[in-house]
Motif scaffolding. Structure first.
Motif, PDB file in Angstrom:
ATOM      1  N   ASP A  28       0.827  -1.211   0.000  1.00 38.70           N
ATOM      2  CA  ASP A  28       0.000   0.000   0.000  1.00 38.70           C
ATOM      3  C   ASP A  28       0.859   1.258   0.000  1.00 38.70           C
ATOM      4  O   ASP A  28       0.546   2.225  -0.696  1.00 38.70           O
ATOM      5  CB  ASP A  28      -0.932   0.023   1.207  1.00 38.70           C
ATOM      6  N   ALA A  29       1.946   1.255   0.774  1.00 35.95           N
ATOM      7  CA  ALA A  29       2.804   2.443   0.864  1.00 35.95           C
ATOM      8  C   ALA A  29       3.464   2.746  -0.469  1.00 35.95           C
ATOM      9  O   ALA A  29       3.504   3.900  -0.911  1.00 35.95           O
ATOM     10  CB  ALA A  29       3.855   2.256   1.961  1.00 35.95           C
ATOM     11  N   VAL A  30       3.980   1.720  -1.133  1.00 33.82           N
ATOM     12  CA  VAL A  30       4.626   1.919  -2.432  1.00 33.82           C
ATOM     13  C   VAL A  30       3.601   2.406  -3.458  1.00 33.82           C
ATOM     14  O   VAL A  30       3.844   3.374  -4.183  1.00 33.82           O
ATOM     15  CB  VAL A  30       5.312   0.617  -2.916  1.00 33.82           C
ATOM     16  N   GLU A  31       2.456   1.744  -3.500  1.00 34.52           N
ATOM     17  CA  GLU A  31       1.415   2.135  -4.459  1.00 34.52           C
ATOM     18  C   GLU A  31       0.935   3.562  -4.209  1.00 34.52           C
ATOM     19  O   GLU A  31       0.802   4.355  -5.148  1.00 34.52           O
ATOM     20  CB  GLU A  31       0.242   1.164  -4.369  1.00 34.52           C
ATOM     21  N   ARG A  32       0.692   3.894  -2.948  1.00 34.25           N
ATOM     22  CA  ARG A  32       0.208   5.234  -2.601  1.00 34.25           C
ATOM     23  C   ARG A  32       1.229   6.304  -3.003  1.00 34.25           C
ATOM     24  O   ARG A  32       0.875   7.330  -3.589  1.00 34.25           O
ATOM     25  CB  ARG A  32      -0.084   5.295  -1.097  1.00 34.25           C
ATOM     26  N   HIS A  33       2.514   6.066  -2.723  1.00 30.40           N
ATOM     27  CA  HIS A  33       3.550   7.035  -3.088  1.00 30.40           C
ATOM     28  C   HIS A  33       3.607   7.210  -4.607  1.00 30.40           C
ATOM     29  O   HIS A  33       3.595   8.339  -5.098  1.00 30.40           O
ATOM     30  CB  HIS A  33       4.920   6.591  -2.557  1.00 30.40           C
ATOM     31  N   ASN A  34       3.666   6.091  -5.318  1.00 30.40           N
ATOM     32  CA  ASN A  34       3.771   6.184  -6.772  1.00 30.40           C
ATOM     33  C   ASN A  34       2.545   6.842  -7.401  1.00 30.40           C
ATOM     34  O   ASN A  34       2.680   7.619  -8.355  1.00 30.40           O
ATOM     35  CB  ASN A  34       4.020   4.802  -7.375  1.00 30.40           C
ATOM     36  N   GLU A  35       1.364   6.559  -6.876  1.00 37.62           N
ATOM     37  CA  GLU A  35       0.142   7.184  -7.396  1.00 37.62           C
ATOM     38  C   GLU A  35       0.118   8.682  -7.125  1.00 37.62           C
ATOM     39  O   GLU A  35      -0.186   9.472  -8.012  1.00 37.62           O
ATOM     40  CB  GLU A  35      -1.104   6.532  -6.784  1.00 37.62           C
ATOM     41  N   SER A  36       0.450   9.077  -5.907  1.00 38.77           N
ATOM     42  CA  SER A  36       0.301  10.484  -5.527  1.00 38.77           C
ATOM     43  C   SER A  36       1.459  11.367  -5.984  1.00 38.77           C
ATOM     44  O   SER A  36       1.267  12.545  -6.244  1.00 38.77           O
ATOM     45  CB  SER A  36       0.109  10.617  -4.013  1.00 38.77           C
ATOM     46  N   VAL A  37       2.658  10.787  -6.114  1.00 37.28           N
ATOM     47  CA  VAL A  37       3.827  11.612  -6.440  1.00 37.28           C
ATOM     48  C   VAL A  37       4.287  11.424  -7.886  1.00 37.28           C
ATOM     49  O   VAL A  37       4.785  12.362  -8.502  1.00 37.28           O
ATOM     50  CB  VAL A  37       4.991  11.306  -5.459  1.00 37.28           C
ATOM     51  N   HIS A  38       4.111  10.243  -8.428  1.00 36.45           N
ATOM     52  CA  HIS A  38       4.679   9.929  -9.744  1.00 36.45           C
ATOM     53  C   HIS A  38       3.629   9.527 -10.769  1.00 36.45           C
ATOM     54  O   HIS A  38       3.927   8.797 -11.726  1.00 36.45           O
ATOM     55  CB  HIS A  38       5.736   8.827  -9.596  1.00 36.45           C
ATOM     56  N   ASP A  39       2.391   9.990 -10.581  1.00 34.95           N
ATOM     57  CA  ASP A  39       1.303   9.725 -11.528  1.00 34.95           C
ATOM     58  C   ASP A  39       1.156   8.246 -11.872  1.00 34.95           C
ATOM     59  O   ASP A  39       0.864   7.876 -13.011  1.00 34.95           O
ATOM     60  CB  ASP A  39       1.485  10.535 -12.814  1.00 34.95           C
ATOM     61  N   GLY A  40       1.392   7.375 -10.888  1.00 36.72           N
ATOM     62  CA  GLY A  40       1.205   5.948 -11.070  1.00 36.72           C
ATOM     63  C   GLY A  40       2.397   5.207 -11.635  1.00 36.72           C
ATOM     64  O   GLY A  40       2.392   3.984 -11.709  1.00 36.72           O
ATOM     65  N   GLU A  41       3.418   5.929 -12.054  1.00 37.85           N
ATOM     66  CA  GLU A  41       4.626   5.288 -12.578  1.00 37.85           C
ATOM     67  C   GLU A  41       5.348   4.561 -11.449  1.00 37.85           C
ATOM     68  O   GLU A  41       5.479   5.078 -10.340  1.00 37.85           O
ATOM     69  CB  GLU A  41       5.547   6.337 -13.208  1.00 37.85           C
TER      70      GLU A  41
END
Length: 68
Positions: A28-41
């Motif tokens: 969840d932490a990795v997914e949340r960071h990538n979604e919120s900061v890196h547009d899902g990349e």
């Protein structure tokens, strides 16, 4: 969440950050960071050294590293 849970280092080379999160929260932490900061990349990830070590332990436990 208790203090005795193992934590896993999450690294983000783009943000130049490393953080430790409880094992049950890693995905969840990795997914949340990538979604919120890196547009899902997929930029942030479990520290590659930890991933490699876990893969080695699993392969050894499953007998995949035994000479056959």
């Amino acid at each position: 969440m208790t203090d005795d849970q193992p934590t896993v280092p999450i690294v983000c080379p783009a943000c130049e950050t490393t953080t430790r999160v409880p094992l049950p929260s890693v995905g969840d932490a990795v997914e949340r960071h990538n979604e919120s900061v890196h547009d899902g990349e997929s930029v942030a990830e479990v520290d590659p050294a930890v991933s490699e070590r876990l893969a080695d332990l699993v392969a050894d436990d499953m007998g995949l590293l035994e000479d056959g």
